[in-house]
Design a protein around this motif. Structure first.
Motif, mmCIF file in Angstrom:
data_model
loop_
_atom_site.group_PDB
_atom_site.id
_atom_site.type_symbol
_atom_site.label_atom_id
_atom_site.label_comp_id
_atom_site.label_asym_id
_atom_site.label_seq_id
_atom_site.Cartn_x
_atom_site.Cartn_y
_atom_site.Cartn_z
ATOM 1 N N ALA A 126 65.828 -8.384 23.553
ATOM 2 C CA ALA A 126 65.125 -7.618 22.528
ATOM 3 C C ALA A 126 65.501 -6.155 22.685
ATOM 4 C CB ALA A 126 63.623 -7.802 22.660
ATOM 5 N N ASP A 127 66.330 -5.665 21.782
ATOM 6 C CA ASP A 127 66.693 -4.244 21.799
ATOM 7 C C ASP A 127 65.480 -3.444 21.328
ATOM 8 O OD1 ASP A 127 69.298 -4.695 22.691
ATOM 9 O OD2 ASP A 127 70.022 -5.059 20.651
ATOM 10 N N THR A 128 64.975 -2.605 22.228
ATOM 11 C CA THR A 128 63.672 -1.965 22.018
ATOM 12 C C THR A 128 63.774 -0.443 22.030
ATOM 13 O OG1 THR A 128 62.603 -3.846 23.116
ATOM 14 C CG2 THR A 128 61.312 -1.816 22.906
ATOM 15 N N GLN A 129 63.074 0.166 21.093
ATOM 16 C CA GLN A 129 62.973 1.625 21.047
ATOM 17 C C GLN A 129 61.749 2.052 21.852
ATOM 18 O OE1 GLN A 129 64.877 4.243 19.341
ATOM 19 N NE2 GLN A 129 63.604 5.284 20.875
ATOM 20 N N PRO A 130 61.926 2.722 22.995
ATOM 21 C CA PRO A 130 60.775 3.135 23.809
ATOM 22 C C PRO A 130 59.828 4.056 23.032
ATOM 23 C CG PRO A 130 62.821 3.356 25.046
ATOM 24 C CD PRO A 130 63.203 3.098 23.616
ATOM 25 N N ALA A 131 58.544 3.880 23.254
ATOM 26 C CA ALA A 131 57.551 4.705 22.564
ATOM 27 C C ALA A 131 57.644 6.164 22.985
ATOM 28 C CB ALA A 131 56.153 4.169 22.841
ATOM 29 N N ASP A 141 59.912 -1.428 33.553
ATOM 30 C CA ASP A 141 61.082 -0.564 33.704
ATOM 31 C C ASP A 141 61.494 -0.521 35.179
ATOM 32 O OD1 ASP A 141 63.034 1.342 33.723
ATOM 33 O OD2 ASP A 141 61.848 2.899 32.728
ATOM 34 N N LEU A 142 62.608 -1.219 35.488
ATOM 35 C CA LEU A 142 63.133 -1.278 36.850
ATOM 36 C C LEU A 142 64.411 -0.464 36.998
ATOM 37 C CD1 LEU A 142 62.739 -5.151 37.316
ATOM 38 C CD2 LEU A 142 61.201 -3.402 38.200
ATOM 39 N N SER A 143 64.710 0.362 36.019
ATOM 40 C CA SER A 143 66.003 1.034 35.985
ATOM 41 C C SER A 143 66.225 1.979 37.158
ATOM 42 C CB SER A 143 66.157 1.805 34.667
ATOM 43 O OG SER A 143 65.109 2.767 34.528
ATOM 44 N N THR A 144 65.150 2.525 37.714
ATOM 45 C CA THR A 144 65.318 3.498 38.806
ATOM 46 C C THR A 144 65.364 2.844 40.180
ATOM 47 O OG1 THR A 144 62.919 3.844 38.946
ATOM 48 C CG2 THR A 144 64.172 5.306 37.475
ATOM 49 N N VAL A 145 65.045 1.552 40.283
ATOM 50 C CA VAL A 145 65.016 0.905 41.600
ATOM 51 C C VAL A 145 66.018 -0.238 41.726
ATOM 52 C CG1 VAL A 145 62.605 1.530 42.012
ATOM 53 C CG2 VAL A 145 63.136 -0.624 40.877
ATOM 54 N N MET A 146 66.451 -0.811 40.597
ATOM 55 C CA MET A 146 67.394 -1.929 40.656
ATOM 56 C C MET A 146 68.818 -1.404 40.557
ATOM 57 S SD MET A 146 65.243 -4.287 41.069
ATOM 58 C CE MET A 146 66.431 -5.627 41.108
ATOM 59 N N GLN A 147 69.670 -1.940 41.384
ATOM 60 C CA GLN A 147 71.071 -1.544 41.391
ATOM 61 C C GLN A 147 71.951 -2.732 41.022
ATOM 62 O OE1 GLN A 147 71.847 1.624 41.794
ATOM 63 N NE2 GLN A 147 69.699 2.144 42.219
ATOM 64 N N GLY A 148 71.702 -3.345 39.903
ATOM 65 C CA GLY A 148 72.520 -4.451 39.426
ATOM 66 C C GLY A 148 72.086 -5.809 39.911
ATOM 67 N N GLY A 149 70.980 -5.899 40.692
ATOM 68 C CA GLY A 149 70.547 -7.198 41.193
ATOM 69 C C GLY A 149 69.709 -7.971 40.208
ATOM 70 N N GLU A 165 56.053 0.193 30.488
ATOM 71 C CA GLU A 165 56.282 0.981 29.284
ATOM 72 C C GLU A 165 56.077 0.104 28.061
ATOM 73 O OE1 GLU A 165 56.717 4.080 29.640
ATOM 74 O OE2 GLU A 165 57.321 4.227 31.750
ATOM 75 N N HIS A 166 55.998 0.708 26.900
ATOM 76 C CA HIS A 166 55.908 -0.078 25.671
ATOM 77 C C HIS A 166 56.789 0.552 24.604
ATOM 78 C CE1 HIS A 166 52.846 3.035 24.873
ATOM 79 N NE2 HIS A 166 53.090 2.825 23.586
ATOM 80 N N GLY A 167 57.200 -0.290 23.665
ATOM 81 C CA GLY A 167 58.089 0.166 22.611
ATOM 82 C C GLY A 167 58.125 -0.817 21.461
ATOM 83 N N THR A 168 58.978 -0.548 20.479
ATOM 84 C CA THR A 168 59.085 -1.371 19.271
ATOM 85 C C THR A 168 60.437 -2.083 19.251
ATOM 86 O OG1 THR A 168 57.733 0.236 18.074
ATOM 87 C CG2 THR A 168 58.978 -1.354 16.757
ATOM 88 N N VAL A 169 60.392 -3.385 18.983
ATOM 89 C CA VAL A 169 61.606 -4.189 18.943
ATOM 90 C C VAL A 169 62.401 -3.839 17.684
ATOM 91 C CG1 VAL A 169 62.551 -6.533 18.848
ATOM 92 C CG2 VAL A 169 60.536 -6.040 20.261
#
Length: 451
Positions: free
Chosen positions: A100-105, A135-143, A69-73
């Motif tokens: 880097a707190d990023t706003q997703p496009a 973006d690993l949010s859907t596959v990573m469980q805190g690892g 994904e891409h976004g703006t810092v």
């Protein structure tokens, strides 16, 4: 006052037109067969598109559920690393890293993107930067961190530079500049659809590099500079220089044992296919790397001869050759610097690294890290240096062949002519003749200190 020898309003007579045709036929008798042979070789070497033996894993390929994904810092801060969450859950202390707190496009809430430690040291990530992240949010469980920095989005600055470059070139060189840019695009097409796939499929690298380079030079020179004896002369010198470069590259790659295994990308290619040879890639690269500079010096030498001739049409061929070679020698010196500094700039990180080692200079220059760059510089330089006198000589012969005055039975002095200069002071010569006379050996003796 000297009488002007330039008659721009006069039409060439039948004898002059006949001589020009003979000069064109002479060049065509060499360049047309070379072009035909090159096209035949290109057809025979053309890749068939079979890459079944090649296995390369794209670094941008993602597993199921993972996306780029891409976004703006929006903010850059120091904080607890999201990847340290398992340590915190186990009662440990979280590591500190750059986030880097990023706003997703695509919209949504601001997300914390963890910046790699190497990049964080450079402070390269700033507010307002466009970045790409994993973006690993859907596959990573805190690892690990669910959002990881990958790269910057550079589309806008690079496109702006490309447009600015095109505008400057076209504004200064006009239609010739536009044709040169279009020719460059054509050269990239040959590289992408002929040379690179041919290397992947195991075609002979020496022939592949030489044939591809000659095809590129035929197209670029004639398209950018037009069909003329001047351009044909430069092309003939370029082909000669490419031949010398190819022979030297073949010898040097083997004699210097250039393996390329010190490069991470080379390791990837070695593991990608058993039929792909890094030796072939290096050899072909040595031939291609000198194309631009070689074209530069040959077209400059050809143009120099024509310009000097137009200033002083009565100048004997030997003096014309000598004057043009004085320009060529200056060009050789500056071009050698250009090649060396271009490669030094490209390899600057490696140069810094090896300079920190406690090694002798000769060991450093011949090491695996630098040997390829050194050989590339030397091979390319030798090819272009030898191309300059040949291009100059051919240009003098052609320009004298199309000289209308050479048809009157008078000896205008070829390269090997021995016609003596008329006695008298420089003031008895035409202004252009005095200018060209500065390149003569006698003029140099008079102007050198202590002469």
């Amino acid at each position: 006052m000297g009488t002007s020898h330039l008659h721009p309003t006069e039409s060439p007579g039948p004898a002059a037109i006949a001589m020009r045709r003979r000069a064109t036929l002479l060049l065509s008798a060499i360049l047309v067969p070379v072009g035909v042979i090159t096209l035949i070789a290109m057809v025979l070497l053309w890749p068939d598109g079979d890459r079944s033996s090649l296995s390369v894993t794209s670094p941008y390929a993602t597993a199921e559920g993972v996306s780029f994904e891409h976004g703006t810092v929006r903010e850059v801060r120091e904080g607890d690393c999201p990847s340290s969450q398992p340590t915190v859950d186990a009662g440990g202390t979280a590591l500190t890293c750059t986030i880097a707190d990023t706003q997703p496009a695509k919209g949504g809430d601001v997300i914390p993107v963890e910046v790699t430690p190497e990049l964080a040291k450079t402070d390269a990530v700033e507010v307002g930067d466009e970045i790409r992240y994993l973006d690993l949010s859907t596959v990573m469980q805190g690892g690990a961190a669910p959002y990881v920095f990958v790269d910057f989005v550079r589309s806008v600055p690079i496109v702006a530079l490309a447009v600015g470059y095109a505008v400057v070139v076209i504004a200064v060189a006009r239609w010739r500049g536009l044709r040169a840019i279009i020719g460059l695009v054509g050269a990239l097409v040959v590289l992408a659809h002929f040379i690179l796939p041919g290397l992947v499929e195991g075609r002979p690298p020496l022939l592949l590099g030489l044939v591809g380079s000659v095809v590129i030079m035929y197209g670029v020179l004639y398209f950018a500079h037009g069909f003329s004896a001047r351009t044909s002369t430069a092309l003939l010198g370029t082909v000669f220089g490419l031949g010398v470069t190819a022979v030297l590259a073949a010898w040097a790659t083997d004699a210097a044992h250039l393996t390329g295994v010190g490069d991470e990308n080379a390791y990837t290619l070695v593991n990608a296919s058993d039929g792909l040879s890094i030796f072939s890639v290096i050899l072909c690269g040595l031939i291609i790397s000198g194309l631009g500079v070689l074209n530069d010096v040959t077209i400059t030498q050809s143009s120099s001869v024509w310009e000097l001739y137009e200033l002083a049409p009565d100048t004997p061929g030997r003096r014309l050759f000598s004057s043009a070679m004085r320009i060529g020698r200056d060009h050789i010196a500056s071009t050698v610097y250009t090649i060396a500094f271009a490669y030094a700039g490209a390899a600057l990180p490696v140069l810094i690294l090896v300079s920190l080692y406690d090694r002798a200079l000769i060991d450093t220059l011949t090491s695996g890290e630098l040997a390829e760059e050194v050989v590339r510089t030397l091979v390319g330089s030798i090819g272009l240096v030898l191309a300059i006198p040949l291009t100059t000589g051919v240009a003098v012969l052609v320009v004298k062949a199309v000289d209308p005055k050479s048809t009157g039975g008078r000896d205008d002095g070829g390269i090997g002519a021995t016609t003596a200069e008329p006695a008298g002071t420089p003031g008895t010569l035409a202004p252009g003749a005095r200018l060209v006379a500065l390149g003569g050996p006698g003029a140099r003796r008079r102007t050198e200190p202590g002469a």
